[in-house]
Scaffold this motif. Structure first.
Motif, PDB file in Angstrom:
ATOM      1  N   TYR A 213       0.836  -1.205   0.000  1.00 28.11           N
ATOM      2  CA  TYR A 213       0.000   0.000   0.000  1.00 28.11           C
ATOM      3  C   TYR A 213       0.874   1.259   0.000  1.00 28.11           C
ATOM      4  O   TYR A 213       0.604   2.224  -0.731  1.00 28.11           O
ATOM      5  N   LEU A 214       1.907   1.248   0.850  1.00 26.49           N
ATOM      6  CA  LEU A 214       2.738   2.448   0.968  1.00 26.49           C
ATOM      7  C   LEU A 214       3.604   2.661  -0.268  1.00 26.49           C
ATOM      8  O   LEU A 214       3.865   3.811  -0.654  1.00 26.49           O
ATOM      9  N   ILE A 215       4.057   1.588  -0.895  1.00 24.14           N
ATOM     10  CA  ILE A 215       4.825   1.750  -2.133  1.00 24.14           C
ATOM     11  C   ILE A 215       3.951   2.406  -3.200  1.00 24.14           C
ATOM     12  O   ILE A 215       4.389   3.310  -3.922  1.00 24.14           O
ATOM     13  N   PHE A 216       2.711   1.964  -3.299  1.00 23.09           N
ATOM     14  CA  PHE A 216       1.797   2.584  -4.261  1.00 23.09           C
ATOM     15  C   PHE A 216       1.582   4.057  -3.925  1.00 23.09           C
ATOM     16  O   PHE A 216       1.525   4.907  -4.816  1.00 23.09           O
ATOM     17  N   CYS A 217       1.432   4.368  -2.640  1.00 22.23           N
ATOM     18  CA  CYS A 217       1.276   5.771  -2.243  1.00 22.23           C
ATOM     19  C   CYS A 217       2.499   6.587  -2.666  1.00 22.23           C
ATOM     20  O   CYS A 217       2.359   7.714  -3.166  1.00 22.23           O
ATOM     21  N   LYS A 218       3.666   6.029  -2.461  1.00 22.84           N
ATOM     22  CA  LYS A 218       4.906   6.726  -2.817  1.00 22.84           C
ATOM     23  C   LYS A 218       4.966   6.997  -4.323  1.00 22.84           C
ATOM     24  O   LYS A 218       5.255   8.119  -4.761  1.00 22.84           O
ATOM     25  N   MET A 219       4.679   5.971  -5.133  1.00 26.80           N
ATOM     26  CA  MET A 219       4.737   6.143  -6.582  1.00 26.80           C
ATOM     27  C   MET A 219       3.662   7.117  -7.069  1.00 26.80           C
ATOM     28  O   MET A 219       3.901   7.935  -7.956  1.00 26.80           O
ATOM     29  N   HIS A 220       2.475   7.026  -6.485  1.00 21.85           N
ATOM     30  CA  HIS A 220       1.386   7.933  -6.863  1.00 21.85           C
ATOM     31  C   HIS A 220       1.764   9.379  -6.532  1.00 21.85           C
ATOM     32  O   HIS A 220       1.510  10.293  -7.323  1.00 21.85           O
ATOM     33  N   CYS A 345       3.059 -15.308 -15.273  1.00 21.01           N
ATOM     34  CA  CYS A 345       3.944 -14.164 -15.010  1.00 21.01           C
ATOM     35  C   CYS A 345       4.512 -14.117 -13.609  1.00 21.01           C
ATOM     36  O   CYS A 345       5.460 -13.371 -13.367  1.00 21.01           O
ATOM     37  N   GLY A 346       3.973 -14.887 -12.651  1.00 22.48           N
ATOM     38  CA  GLY A 346       4.532 -14.831 -11.299  1.00 22.48           C
ATOM     39  C   GLY A 346       4.518 -13.423 -10.758  1.00 22.48           C
ATOM     40  O   GLY A 346       3.467 -12.789 -10.662  1.00 22.48           O
ATOM     41  N   THR A 347       5.695 -12.887 -10.429  1.00 22.62           N
ATOM     42  CA  THR A 347       5.784 -11.502  -9.946  1.00 22.62           C
ATOM     43  C   THR A 347       6.196 -10.535 -11.039  1.00 22.62           C
ATOM     44  O   THR A 347       6.511  -9.383 -10.760  1.00 22.62           O
ATOM     45  N   GLY A 348       6.229 -10.998 -12.300  1.00 24.15           N
ATOM     46  CA  GLY A 348       6.429 -10.084 -13.419  1.00 24.15           C
ATOM     47  C   GLY A 348       7.856  -9.872 -13.853  1.00 24.15           C
ATOM     48  O   GLY A 348       8.158  -8.875 -14.517  1.00 24.15           O
ATOM     49  N   GLN A 407       1.656  -6.322 -10.647  1.00 19.42           N
ATOM     50  CA  GLN A 407       1.216  -4.964 -10.928  1.00 19.42           C
ATOM     51  C   GLN A 407       2.076  -3.943 -10.183  1.00 19.42           C
ATOM     52  O   GLN A 407       2.459  -2.908 -10.721  1.00 19.42           O
ATOM     53  N   MET A 408       2.422  -4.270  -8.939  1.00 16.88           N
ATOM     54  CA  MET A 408       3.296  -3.391  -8.172  1.00 16.88           C
ATOM     55  C   MET A 408       4.660  -3.286  -8.840  1.00 16.88           C
ATOM     56  O   MET A 408       5.235  -2.199  -8.976  1.00 16.88           O
ATOM     57  N   ALA A 413       8.544  -0.190 -12.121  1.00 15.02           N
ATOM     58  CA  ALA A 413       9.497  -0.240 -13.231  1.00 15.02           C
ATOM     59  C   ALA A 413       9.234   0.827 -14.274  1.00 15.02           C
ATOM     60  O   ALA A 413      10.162   1.442 -14.790  1.00 15.02           O
ATOM     61  N   GLY A 414       7.950   1.043 -14.605  1.00 16.95           N
ATOM     62  CA  GLY A 414       7.689   1.939 -15.720  1.00 16.95           C
ATOM     63  C   GLY A 414       6.485   2.815 -15.570  1.00 16.95           C
ATOM     64  O   GLY A 414       6.054   3.448 -16.530  1.00 16.95           O
ATOM     65  N   ASP A 415       5.893   2.829 -14.359  1.00 21.80           N
ATOM     66  CA  ASP A 415       4.740   3.681 -14.110  1.00 21.80           C
ATOM     67  C   ASP A 415       3.598   3.368 -15.074  1.00 21.80           C
ATOM     68  O   ASP A 415       2.817   4.233 -15.442  1.00 21.80           O
ATOM     69  N   GLY A 416       3.513   2.123 -15.500  1.00 24.00           N
ATOM     70  CA  GLY A 416       2.405   1.685 -16.334  1.00 24.00           C
ATOM     71  C   GLY A 416       2.165   0.229 -16.028  1.00 24.00           C
ATOM     72  O   GLY A 416       3.072  -0.585 -16.140  1.00 24.00           O
ATOM     73  N   HIS A 417       0.967  -0.150 -15.593  1.00 23.79           N
ATOM     74  CA  HIS A 417       0.804  -1.505 -15.081  1.00 23.79           C
ATOM     75  C   HIS A 417       0.345  -2.503 -16.129  1.00 23.79           C
ATOM     76  O   HIS A 417       0.107  -3.663 -15.820  1.00 23.79           O
TER      77      HIS A 417
END
Length: 668
Positions: A213-220, A345-348, A407-408, A413-417
């Motif tokens: 959750y916090l990583i997503f907040c940081k990137m957002h 894809c596992g963890t991508g 997705q995370m 990696a590229g700001d596009g999921h």
């Protein structure tokens, strides 16, 4: 932040058990404490902009008449290394042996006894304003506050970078962030996970999702907040009850925006349930870095540290090491106009490697080093990469949690999921899982240009569902015709290993002329009982390359002792298949390689290139770091010497490129 140029030193080696000192470039006896000191010295240069010429190891200081040693003393730039010019002090201790589980981190009061020596040194040396005590797991930063009547040490969240003060950092949302290097990001991620799992007592899976959750907040926040960021912490806030509450006030609205932005990932009732103390700690750890501008590999390595601890599955889900996914991307060389899929894809990892590959291409076209990108260059590359990811990158997995993890990884990696589907790829286009209907529209058969995948494999997880098996030619029994060819019978097998079906499923999805990179157990490529599978593959595809991988690849990641290969194929057109059936197979060259070393041993320890006598070969490397100081970018150079990692995979990638200059890909 760091640019590197390498020159091999002739006949330069170091003895086993020694290391090259980052500060002096001279051999030094290695030890568990020395490993910590070397990593800190490197971080001081790469992230804080402190030159090695302004550092000194084992600097003597007298405290209350007794001799003490500062493990790394830092002096005002360009000044003589005397006690009058020492501005910062670092005390290093060996990293504790804690195993793979979470470890409880002490607060400053609990570590007071360990910090006493550092505080005494800072009190004795008038010019020393900042101190750090670390064992590579715990980091305690101190600032000296001196009045007319008293000297006391205050805990702070971090040191300022060179030529910056904590007063500047205390101004709030305009605090300068820095690019994270691989090891420091990995440690920051691990510390966050340790704190909420070890200190807060959360189960590992719950701790992981709070972290996510916090990583997503940081990137957002980096994407939408501009110069007025909300994901920030002043140097003192996390140590004060009211400061912790202020941090929560900034983060909670951010998370509500994240849930709105990523409704396919988060539910409306998802909550940040961390205590004020844990939330403040994690935001302080993460806020200091600029994730968007940090290297993709650095973020990927840090993220995999947490994912591997929490989401390693028991259904053959072996997460593919970075070197293997990088090799696949380099060999297949996906283009900006091509559609990319990983059906397991596992963890991508393969998808992120694709984004990294395209990002490197975009930057090379602009011919601007990443360290010197201005805002226009940066946005041009990232907007182009985001468009590619959202248009042309696809992944699917049977495990819902792994889809979220992918997705995370993609966002970092590229700001596009991209397009990610929770579905059973072997059951597709049928299936009851939630994203199957969407996938039928987005990725119909024969719509994909490049597939990279490491499918689950093993006879202990067979596919037995007859409705699935009937979709596949390879699920039927095959008979030899006695001339090296085979015929498919009408008898369906009762069970089939999943990797066999994944081979055929990849061909279903590929366009004619499309390319595959797939990890397979060596039994498929060598066992007599699997000859009909090899015959089927050769009928359907041109073999571009085959790379044997050592057992270390999956022993470290999954504790599975299995030999595998990375097989690269190109799907034949119907015309090519028809022509071969009439005129016979035309010989063509195939690239083959054996990777004996992949940079680490069976226990995951790094291995270096060595001379026959066992001494490590070392390399000289010029590192250039660019530090923004007073509105200008200042270049700082440092020459370091270090061993060379013993990894055959980058060499194989280069050899494949050379091979293709002499032998073009077969087929139309």
């Amino acid at each position: 932040m760091v640019k590197e140029t390498n020159t091999l030193l002739d006949e330069e080696t170091i003895d086993d058990g020694s290391t090259i000192d980052y500060i002096t470039n001279k051999p030094k006896k290695n030890s568990s404490k020395e490993k910590v000191r070397q990593r800190i010295a490197q971080t001081l240069f790469e992230e804080y902009g402190i030159l090695t010429e302004d550092m000194q190891a084992d600097f003597p200081v007298r405290v209350n008449g007794r001799r003490k040693t500062v493990d790394i003393a830092i002096f005002h730039h360009g000044h003589e290394h005397t006690i009058l010019n020492m501005s910062r002090a670092v005390i290093c201790r060996p990293e504790p042996q804690v195993g793979k589980g979470a470890t409880r981190l002490r607060d400053y009061n609990e570590a007071k006894r360990d910090l006493a020596e550092l505080e005494d040194i800072m009190s004795e040396v008038d010019s020393c304003l900042y101190g750090l005590w670390t064992n590579n797991l715990e980091f305690y930063y101190l600032e000296k506050e001196q009045t007319r009547f008293d000297v006391r040490m205050k805990p702070v969240g971090d040191w300022p970078v060179v030529d910056e003060s904590l007063d500047q950092q205390n101004r709030g949302s305009r605090i300068r962030t820095r690019r994270g290097e691989p090891e420091t990001l990995r440690i920051a991620f691990r510390r966050c996970h340790n704190f909420i799992h070890g200190n807060e007592g959360m189960p590992k899976d719950a701790a992981f999702w709070q972290f996510l959750y916090l990583i997503f907040c940081k990137m957002h926040d980096e994407k939408f907040s501009g110069n007025q960021r909300r994901f920030w912490v002043s140097p003192y806030e996390q140590f004060d009850e009211q400061g912790r509450k202020e941090i929560r006030k900034r983060i909670m609205p951010l998370f509500e925006e994240v849930k709105q932005q990523y409704q396919d990932i988060f539910r409306s009732n998802d909550e940040i349930t961390l205590s004020d103390r844990a939330l403040a700690f994690m935001v302080s750890e993460l806020a200091k870095y600029d994730f968007t501008r940090s290297n993709v590999d650095a973020k990927g390595a840090a993220y995999q540290e947490i994912v591997g601890t929490n989401l390693r599955g028991d259904r053959g889900q072996y997460f593919t090491p970075k070197g293997v996914v990088t090799l696949a991307a380099q060999v297949l060389d996906p283009q900006e106009n091509e559609r990319i899929l990983d059906p397991a894809c596992g963890t991508g990892g393969f998808l992120v490697a694709t984004l990294k590959h395209l990002m490197d291409k975009f930057r090379a076209e602009r011919n601007v080093p990443v360290q010197l990108e201005d805002t226009q260059d940066f946005l041009a590359v990232h907007d182009r990469l985001r468009t590619f990811a959202e248009k042309n990158v696809f992944g699917a997995d049977f495990d819902r949690f792994l889809i979220k993890a992918t997705q995370m990884n993609m966002v970092m990696a590229g700001d596009g999921h991209g397009h990610l589907y929770h579905m059973n790829s072997l059951e597709y286009p049928a299936g009851e899982l939630g994203d199957t209907t969407r996938a039928r529209k987005d990725i119909p058969f024969e719509s994909i240009d490049v597939i990279m995948t490491n499918p689950p494999f093993g006879s202990d997880i067979p596919i037995t569902d007859q409705s699935i098996l009937r979709q596949y030619e390879l699920a039927y029994q095959w008979e030899s015709k006695g001339d090296g060819t085979f015929r498919q019978t009408s008898r369906l097998q009762s069970k089939v290993a999943p990797e066999i079906l994944f081979i055929e499923r990849c061909f279903h999805w590929l366009k004619p002329g499309g390319r595959i990179g797939i990890v397979l157990p060596n039994g498929i490529l060598g066992n007599p009982a699997a000859e009909y599978i090899r015959w089927w593959i050769l009928k359907q595809a041109w073999v571009l390359a085959s790379v044997d991988l050592p057992v270390e690849v999956f022993i470290v990641e999954a504790n599975v002792n299995i030999l595998t290969s990375l097989l690269f194929l190109k799907k034949k057109t119907s015309e090519e298949i028809r022509a071969e059936s009439l005129g016979g197979t035309v010989p063509y060259p195939i690239f083959m390689a054996v990777a004996e070393k992949v940079g680490f041993d069976r226990r995951g320890n790094r291995i270096n290139k060595r001379q026959p006598n066992g001494e490590d070969i070392i390399i000289k490397e010029e590192k250039i770091t660019y530090i923004p100081i007073k509105g200008q970018i200042v270049e700082r150079r440092n020459e370091v010497v270090h061993p060379i990692i013993d990894d055959d995979l980058p060499v194989i990638a280069e050899k494949y490129k050379e091979f293709r200059t002499h032998y073009p890909e077969p087929g139309q």
